[in-house]
Design a protein around this motif. Structure first.
Motif, PDB file in Angstrom:
ATOM      1  N   ARG A   9     -16.423 -31.166  -7.936  1.00 42.27           N
ATOM      2  CA  ARG A   9     -17.607 -30.558  -6.716  1.00 42.27           C
ATOM      3  C   ARG A   9     -18.911 -31.222  -6.160  1.00 42.27           C
ATOM      4  O   ARG A   9     -18.544 -31.676  -5.924  1.00 42.27           O
ATOM      5  CB  ARG A   9     -18.337 -28.992  -7.047  1.00 42.27           C
ATOM      6  CG  ARG A   9     -18.835 -28.264  -5.766  1.00 42.27           C
ATOM      7  CD  ARG A   9     -19.231 -27.164  -5.928  1.00 42.27           C
ATOM      8  NE  ARG A   9     -18.092 -26.386  -4.838  1.00 42.27           N
ATOM      9  CZ  ARG A   9     -17.766 -25.015  -5.112  1.00 42.27           C
ATOM     10  NH1 ARG A   9     -18.866 -24.329  -5.874  1.00 42.27           N
ATOM     11  NH2 ARG A   9     -17.118 -24.663  -4.608  1.00 42.27           N
ATOM     12  N   TRP A  10     -19.240 -31.728  -8.106  1.00 40.64           N
ATOM     13  CA  TRP A  10     -20.479 -32.469  -8.407  1.00 40.64           C
ATOM     14  C   TRP A  10     -19.810 -34.378  -7.708  1.00 40.64           C
ATOM     15  O   TRP A  10     -20.604 -34.432  -6.916  1.00 40.64           O
ATOM     16  CB  TRP A  10     -20.533 -32.903 -10.179  1.00 40.64           C
ATOM     17  CG  TRP A  10     -21.332 -33.884 -10.314  1.00 40.64           C
ATOM     18  CD1 TRP A  10     -23.165 -33.966 -10.499  1.00 40.64           C
ATOM     19  CD2 TRP A  10     -21.018 -35.376 -10.146  1.00 40.64           C
ATOM     20  NE1 TRP A  10     -23.836 -34.698 -10.527  1.00 40.64           N
ATOM     21  CE2 TRP A  10     -22.734 -35.591 -10.724  1.00 40.64           C
ATOM     22  CE3 TRP A  10     -20.417 -36.371 -10.041  1.00 40.64           C
ATOM     23  CZ2 TRP A  10     -22.819 -37.240 -11.010  1.00 40.64           C
ATOM     24  CZ3 TRP A  10     -20.385 -37.442  -9.917  1.00 40.64           C
ATOM     25  CH2 TRP A  10     -21.779 -37.850 -11.211  1.00 40.64           C
ATOM     26  N   ASP A  12     -17.699 -34.588  -5.544  1.00 36.26           N
ATOM     27  CA  ASP A  12     -17.116 -34.491  -3.580  1.00 36.26           C
ATOM     28  C   ASP A  12     -19.171 -34.151  -3.123  1.00 36.26           C
ATOM     29  O   ASP A  12     -19.301 -35.434  -2.250  1.00 36.26           O
ATOM     30  CB  ASP A  12     -16.894 -33.208  -3.291  1.00 36.26           C
ATOM     31  CG  ASP A  12     -17.269 -32.860  -1.849  1.00 36.26           C
ATOM     32  OD1 ASP A  12     -16.604 -33.634  -1.176  1.00 36.26           O
ATOM     33  OD2 ASP A  12     -17.461 -32.293  -1.413  1.00 36.26           O
ATOM     34  N   CYS A  13     -20.063 -33.942  -4.007  1.00 35.57           N
ATOM     35  CA  CYS A  13     -21.014 -33.872  -3.662  1.00 35.57           C
ATOM     36  C   CYS A  13     -22.058 -35.340  -3.594  1.00 35.57           C
ATOM     37  O   CYS A  13     -22.171 -35.452  -2.146  1.00 35.57           O
ATOM     38  CB  CYS A  13     -22.382 -33.009  -4.268  1.00 35.57           C
ATOM     39  SG  CYS A  13     -21.985 -31.370  -3.756  1.00 35.57           S
ATOM     40  N   ARG A  16     -20.663 -38.079  -0.975  1.00 33.65           N
ATOM     41  CA  ARG A  16     -21.530 -37.553  -0.018  1.00 33.65           C
ATOM     42  C   ARG A  16     -22.711 -37.657   0.441  1.00 33.65           C
ATOM     43  O   ARG A  16     -23.537 -37.123   1.026  1.00 33.65           O
ATOM     44  CB  ARG A  16     -21.148 -36.138   0.986  1.00 33.65           C
ATOM     45  CG  ARG A  16     -20.291 -35.901   1.096  1.00 33.65           C
ATOM     46  CD  ARG A  16     -18.911 -34.558   2.038  1.00 33.65           C
ATOM     47  NE  ARG A  16     -19.269 -33.284   1.308  1.00 33.65           N
ATOM     48  CZ  ARG A  16     -20.071 -32.680   0.640  1.00 33.65           C
ATOM     49  NH1 ARG A  16     -21.561 -32.600   1.460  1.00 33.65           N
ATOM     50  NH2 ARG A  16     -20.151 -31.860  -0.492  1.00 33.65           N
ATOM     51  N   ASP A  18     -24.770 -35.973  -1.120  1.00 32.33           N
ATOM     52  CA  ASP A  18     -26.093 -35.119  -0.988  1.00 32.33           C
ATOM     53  C   ASP A  18     -26.539 -34.148  -2.122  1.00 32.33           C
ATOM     54  O   ASP A  18     -26.358 -33.558  -2.746  1.00 32.33           O
ATOM     55  CB  ASP A  18     -24.578 -33.796  -0.247  1.00 32.33           C
ATOM     56  CG  ASP A  18     -24.902 -32.402  -0.630  1.00 32.33           C
ATOM     57  OD1 ASP A  18     -26.367 -32.069  -0.243  1.00 32.33           O
ATOM     58  OD2 ASP A  18     -24.162 -31.341  -0.420  1.00 32.33           O
ATOM     59  N   GLY A  21     -26.985 -30.288  -2.617  1.00 37.10           N
ATOM     60  CA  GLY A  21     -25.313 -30.380  -3.371  1.00 37.10           C
ATOM     61  C   GLY A  21     -25.596 -30.068  -4.544  1.00 37.10           C
ATOM     62  O   GLY A  21     -24.966 -29.153  -5.056  1.00 37.10           O
ATOM     63  N   LEU A  22     -25.820 -31.550  -5.160  1.00 33.55           N
ATOM     64  CA  LEU A  22     -25.955 -31.754  -6.740  1.00 33.55           C
ATOM     65  C   LEU A  22     -27.126 -31.074  -7.177  1.00 33.55           C
ATOM     66  O   LEU A  22     -26.048 -30.782  -7.733  1.00 33.55           O
ATOM     67  CB  LEU A  22     -26.082 -33.210  -6.558  1.00 33.55           C
ATOM     68  CG  LEU A  22     -25.590 -34.063  -6.205  1.00 33.55           C
ATOM     69  CD1 LEU A  22     -25.545 -36.098  -6.236  1.00 33.55           C
ATOM     70  CD2 LEU A  22     -23.734 -34.334  -7.109  1.00 33.55           C
TER      71      LEU A  22
END
Length: 128
Positions: A9-10, A12-13, A16, A18, A21-22
């Protein structure tokens, strides 16, 4: 969430850019220690790091391998410009408590076409 899933998930953020999100993936008192700087303590210091880095460079993390062992995930990564590195993530309760990253900062600046900051060079001169 297991450590490997948190790191996925890290990534992915990160890819982007993000920042929010991070930051949601870190404990409030987390430590992020990229070995080219002093450790950053707390979510606001970590947020500032991402804001600065995303503002000055376009970055993309390609996962080469993620290894999970207990509360830890270790990621080997590369980017499209040829930079390579490794990150260690200590995960507790589904969030990052401690992160340490290894990469060559001078190669990063050069690959991104960025000027090398004077403070960075001064620090290296003092270590000789």
């Amino acid at each position: 969430m297991k450590p490997k899933a948190v790191v996925e998930r890290w990534v992915d953020c990160f890819n982007r850019a993000d920042t929010e999100g991070l930051c949601a993936l870190y404990h409030e008192d987390a430590v992020n220690h990229q070995v080219v700087t002093d450790p950053l303590v707390g979510i606001e210091a970590i947020r500032s790091l991402f804001e600065v880095e995303f503002a000055r460079a376009t970055m993309h993390c390609k996962v080469e391998m993620i290894h999970e062992a207990g509360d830890w995930a270790i990621m080997e990564w590369s980017d499209p410009l040829g930079l390579r590195g490794c990150g260690f993530f200590h995960i507790r309760d589904g969030k990052i408590l401690f992160q340490r990253g290894y990469f060559d900062q001078l190669s990063f600046f050069r690959a991104q076409g960025l000027d090398v900051p004077d403070a960075y060079l001064d620090e290296k001169k003092q270590q000789r």
